[in-house]
Scaffold this active site. Structure first.
Site, PDB file in Angstrom:
ATOM      1  CG  ASN A  84     -28.465   8.171 -16.254  1.00 26.12           C
ATOM      2  OD1 ASN A  84     -29.183   8.347 -15.283  1.00 26.12           O
ATOM      3  ND2 ASN A  84     -27.368   8.901 -16.467  1.00 26.12           N
ATOM      4  CB  SER A 109     -30.548   3.728 -30.559  1.00 25.85           C
ATOM      5  OG  SER A 109     -29.920   4.659 -31.414  1.00 25.85           O
ATOM      6  CE1 TYR A 146     -28.735   6.783 -26.342  1.00 22.19           C
ATOM      7  CE2 TYR A 146     -28.349   6.362 -28.675  1.00 22.19           C
ATOM      8  CZ  TYR A 146     -29.220   6.586 -27.623  1.00 22.19           C
ATOM      9  OH  TYR A 146     -30.573   6.625 -27.857  1.00 22.19           O
ATOM     10  CE  LYS A 150     -31.071   3.810 -26.017  1.00 20.33           C
ATOM     11  NZ  LYS A 150     -32.274   3.778 -25.152  1.00 20.33           N
TER      12      LYS A 150
END
Length: 257
Positions: A84, A109, A146, A150
């Site tokens: 994703n 982020s 995560y 990023k």
């Protein structure tokens, strides 16, 4: 803009802040992962950023991309962030280049540098006055998968800018909350981003004259882990909010004159 601006991940909080703040200022094309609960006021598509056909359909006819879509969970497993967040971002860049899109704004982020925050002994995190401040020139140092996704998105942007000349802005978004900063959460207050400042920095990223940038998306908080000077200089960012102007009962405290 010569054509619509594609906003992926339009159903999330960042998309909500952008549309509330500057929704009337652009011709938007929205991309949702699932059908929206209410009919949007703008053209929209429903699709998966990991699907080539869905991405091509979303990018068709747009002049700029604000790419927010992805798995936002800080504990997202590798399979999800790979599909994703990483593969989806690469497909979006590839489709944007094929479509002749001129500008790509990527929602990075603070998690791209999250490990700095857990090891404050690192010398490069401090200025001469011993204040913990990162400015976007440091190497990524993600603290979870995560964050890896990023940081990878930023690197993809560097590649597509260098290889194809597309204008790229990576915004390392802080702690976005509506109306007031997190209460009794010092770290969240330091990296707070208000809804109107979120809309404003994305407007700046769509309008300013630059080539490739990495900036921090936080409000002008008295206590900061991240510098917003590059965002001011490169984008003309002029944030209006400050977490120090809110007290523990969520009331605005007027700043000293």
């Amino acid at each position: 803009m010569d054509g619509p601006v594609l906003l992926t991940g339009a159903g999330g909080a960042v998309g909500e802040a952008i549309l509330e703040g500057i929704g009337d200022d652009y011709d938007w094309k929205l991309m949702f992962h699932s059908p929206p609960a209410e009919e949007p006021a703008h053209e929209y598509v429903v699709g998966d950023v990991a699907d080539d056909d869905d991405v091509a359909r979303a990018v068709d006819g747009v002049s700029a991309v604000v790419h927010l879509a992805g798995d936002p969970r800080k504990t997202a497993p590798w399979k999800s962030v790979l599909s994703n967040n990483i593969d989806g971002t690469q497909k979006m860049y590839e489709a944007a280049v094929d479509e002749g899109v001129e500008r790509f704004v990527f929602a990075s982020s603070n998690h791209a540098v999250g490990a700095f925050e857990t090891d404050r002994r690192t010398p490069e995190m401090y200025r001469e006055d011993d204040e913990f401040l990162l400015d976007g020139s440091e190497f990524p140092r993600p603290g979870n998968l995560y964050g890896v996704s990023k940081a990878t998105g930023e690197i993809l942007g560097r590649y597509y800018h260098d290889e194809y000349g597309i204008t790229v802005c990576n915004i390392r978004i802080g702690n976005l909350t509506r109306n007031h900063p997190p209460i009794d959460y010092e770290r969240g207050q330091a990296m707070w981003l208000s809804y109107r400042d979120c809309a404003h920095i994305h407007e700046c990223a769509l309008e300013a004259d630059y080539e490739f940038e990495i900036v921090y998306g936080i409000s002008d908080n008295d206590r900061k882990y991240y510098s917003i000077e590059r965002a001011r200089e490169a984008l003309g960012y002029d944030p209006q909010d400050n977490s120090a102007h809110f007290d523990g009962e969520q009331r605005v405290v007027e700043p000293d004159a």
